[in-house]
Design a protein around this motif. Structure first.
Motif, PDB file in Angstrom:
ATOM      1  N   LEU A  18       0.909  -1.624  -0.013  1.00 61.01           N
ATOM      2  CA  LEU A  18      -0.319   0.113   0.026  1.00 61.01           C
ATOM      3  C   LEU A  18       0.560   1.038   0.174  1.00 61.01           C
ATOM      4  O   LEU A  18       0.307   2.109  -0.789  1.00 61.01           O
ATOM      5  CB  LEU A  18      -1.126   0.081   1.174  1.00 61.01           C
ATOM      6  N   LEU A  19       2.388   1.514   0.805  1.00 60.20           N
ATOM      7  CA  LEU A  19       2.833   2.445   0.692  1.00 60.20           C
ATOM      8  C   LEU A  19       3.298   3.079  -1.032  1.00 60.20           C
ATOM      9  O   LEU A  19       3.670   4.105  -1.090  1.00 60.20           O
ATOM     10  CB  LEU A  19       4.092   1.856   1.620  1.00 60.20           C
ATOM     11  N   LEU A  20       3.812   1.840  -1.196  1.00 58.47           N
ATOM     12  CA  LEU A  20       4.488   2.147  -2.456  1.00 58.47           C
ATOM     13  C   LEU A  20       4.070   1.609  -3.550  1.00 58.47           C
ATOM     14  O   LEU A  20       4.304   2.341  -4.821  1.00 58.47           O
ATOM     15  CB  LEU A  20       6.193   1.588  -2.493  1.00 58.47           C
ATOM     16  N   GLY A  21       2.861   0.861  -3.407  1.00 61.13           N
ATOM     17  CA  GLY A  21       2.629   0.493  -5.075  1.00 61.13           C
ATOM     18  C   GLY A  21       0.933   0.817  -4.962  1.00 61.13           C
ATOM     19  O   GLY A  21       1.097   0.487  -6.137  1.00 61.13           O
ATOM     20  N   GLN A  22       0.103   1.398  -4.253  1.00 63.31           N
ATOM     21  CA  GLN A  22      -1.287   1.393  -4.551  1.00 63.31           C
ATOM     22  C   GLN A  22      -1.105   3.291  -4.995  1.00 63.31           C
ATOM     23  O   GLN A  22      -1.891   4.259  -3.912  1.00 63.31           O
ATOM     24  CB  GLN A  22      -1.976   1.458  -3.262  1.00 63.31           C
ATOM     25  N   GLY A  23      -0.371   3.676  -5.964  1.00 66.12           N
ATOM     26  CA  GLY A  23      -0.910   5.032  -6.245  1.00 66.12           C
ATOM     27  C   GLY A  23      -0.510   6.711  -5.699  1.00 66.12           C
ATOM     28  O   GLY A  23      -1.406   7.301  -5.637  1.00 66.12           O
ATOM     29  N   TYR A  24       0.497   5.903  -4.745  1.00 65.12           N
ATOM     30  CA  TYR A  24       1.347   6.775  -3.578  1.00 65.12           C
ATOM     31  C   TYR A  24      -0.347   7.641  -2.452  1.00 65.12           C
ATOM     32  O   TYR A  24      -0.371   8.641  -2.875  1.00 65.12           O
ATOM     33  CB  TYR A  24       1.994   8.303  -3.939  1.00 65.12           C
ATOM     34  N   PHE A  25      -1.713   6.946  -2.576  1.00 67.13           N
ATOM     35  CA  PHE A  25      -2.548   7.268  -2.460  1.00 67.13           C
ATOM     36  C   PHE A  25      -2.795   8.598  -0.370  1.00 67.13           C
ATOM     37  O   PHE A  25      -3.512   8.960  -1.246  1.00 67.13           O
ATOM     38  CB  PHE A  25      -4.085   6.304  -1.890  1.00 67.13           C
ATOM     39  N   TRP A  26      -1.339   8.255   0.091  1.00 65.16           N
ATOM     40  CA  TRP A  26      -1.854   8.658   0.831  1.00 65.16           C
ATOM     41  C   TRP A  26      -1.120  10.065   0.758  1.00 65.16           C
ATOM     42  O   TRP A  26      -1.097  10.484   1.317  1.00 65.16           O
ATOM     43  CB  TRP A  26      -0.695   7.918   1.979  1.00 65.16           C
ATOM     44  N   ARG A  27      -0.479  10.749  -0.798  1.00 67.32           N
ATOM     45  CA  ARG A  27       0.132  11.731  -0.477  1.00 67.32           C
ATOM     46  C   ARG A  27      -1.058  12.796  -0.665  1.00 67.32           C
ATOM     47  O   ARG A  27      -2.469  12.496  -1.272  1.00 67.32           O
ATOM     48  CB  ARG A  27       1.376  11.767  -1.924  1.00 67.32           C
TER      49      ARG A  27
END
Length: 391
Positions: A18-27
């Protein structure tokens, strides 16, 4: 290694992805793209579906009437069977706003079978707007307040970047304790499902929009057959984006600056209804997807703190380290959203508890569906729709 430790390792691996492979969703840096003023500002019709919105209109509608837009624009407020004087209040607010955008209040009557109320209202407003041949339609909810330059910035972004749909995720109201706990997480989970970077790639398979603020090219709407082609959609914003993209349109989605929801959700029950009314529809009313969602939420969000506690209290070092690291990564990904909402960063470690609430809301959404209540909103209940053929 114990079962708890292996579960924690699985959760840690999931968070690595999730941190690196989900489109940087958290930014939270997906804001309106590059904007240049067009040589000639196009005509715009602002369409506001409204049903029993007298509580929020005094805050939201004046912000639309006062838009600083260099071109021609008008507001069509579609009074969708309100019983609280929404239409009369809108007219009174417009009369007080000297020199603002012109306002028309219209009524579509009761929805025909097979239509959700909001889309029926939008259909009526779009049909009336097309008579004046605007280049763009701004579809915005009655609880959304806009900064004075909001319309101008949206049109400039669409024109500059050749976009057919520009949508901003309105900054939701965060005032009370329950809102602080649940609202930022709502946007966080949405962006995890629909990473904005993925949505904004040309030809992307991931499509979404935020229904509170959508600028739509009128020709793109006609080409996609909307809203008729999505008339049964409960989650109408995502369905709208998919219809526009499938018809060859370019879409963009990001977080808003100067577009705010003023609707209050002071109690847990209010927030519960907001989430549960459409959560099971998001899962396509599928028991298998529901089961997978429950397992996934438990593994990703609940297992880390449980494993960390087991590691400390049960002397299970592997469980403690894996669970603690997974919890730390989870907490770190939530910090940017809390900063965007200007909330205390100490709320970040509580994300597992918030996820548990969302899990329960989703299960409750399924229960209400199978009880025949479907998605309920302001006195209307929508059962599971039949498949609507593409147009």
């Amino acid at each position: 290694m114990s079962v708890v430790a292996w579960t924690a390792v699985g959760s840690l691996a999931a968070w690595g992805w999730l941190l690196l492979g989900q489109g940087y969703f958290w930014r939270t840096d997906q804001r309106l793209p590059r904007r240049e003023a067009p040589g000639t500002w196009p005509d715009v019709a602002v369409i506001v579906p409204a049903r029993d919105e007298a509580e929020v209109l005094p805050v939201s509608l004046p912000s639309l009437l006062a838009q600083d837009y260099p071109g021609r624009a008008e507001i069509l407020l579609v009074d969708d069977g309100s019983t609280d004087g929404t239409g009369e209040l809108a007219r009174a607010l417009a009369a007080q706003q000297h020199g603002g955008l012109p306002l028309r209040v219209v009524s579509p009557g009761e929805p025909e079978p097979g239509w959700t109320g909001k889309l029926w209202a939008l259909r009526h407003g779009i049909t009336l707007a097309r008579a004046r041949e605007p280049e763009y339609l701004l579809l915005t909810d009655a609880d959304i307040a806009h900064a004075p330059d909001s319309l101008r910035e949206l049109v400039a972004a669409a024109r500059t970047n050749g976009l057919d749909l520009v949508s901003q995720m309105a900054r939701l109201r965060v005032a009370g304790g329950w809102e602080r706990l649940i609202v930022p997480a709502f946007v966080y989970f949405f962006s995890q499902l629909y990473p904005f970077r993925w949505v904004n790639r040309p030809g992307a398979r991931t499509t979404a929009a935020a229904g509170g603020c959508v600028l739509l090219r009128a020709q793109a709407a006609e080409r996609a057959g909307v809203p008729d082609s999505i008339r049964q959609a409960v989650i109408d914003d995502v369905s709208l984006a998919r219809a526009v993209q499938r018809s060859g349109g370019r879409i963009w989605l990001g977080l808003a600056d100067g577009v705010d929801s003023v609707r209050p959700y002071p109690r847990l029950a209010d927030l519960w209804r907001m989430v549960s009314r459409s959560a099971y529809a998001q899962l396509l009313h599928s028991p298998l997807l529901l089961a997978g969602t429950v397992v996934g939420l438990a593994l990703v969000y609940l297992a880390p703190p449980v494993a960390a506690c087991v590691g400390v209290l049960g002397n299970d070092a592997a469980a403690g380290w894996a669970g603690g690291l997974a919890w730390a990564v989870m907490t770190g990904t939530y910090l940017p959203m809390l900063r965007y909402y200007r909330q205390p960063l100490l709320l970040a470690p509580l994300l597992p508890f918030t996820a548990l609430l969302y899990l329960l809301m989703t299960v409750d959404s399924a229960i209400q569906h199978y009880r025949g209540r479907g998605a309920a909103w302001k006195g209307r209940t929508y059962a599971r729709p039949q498949a609507t053929p593409d147009r």
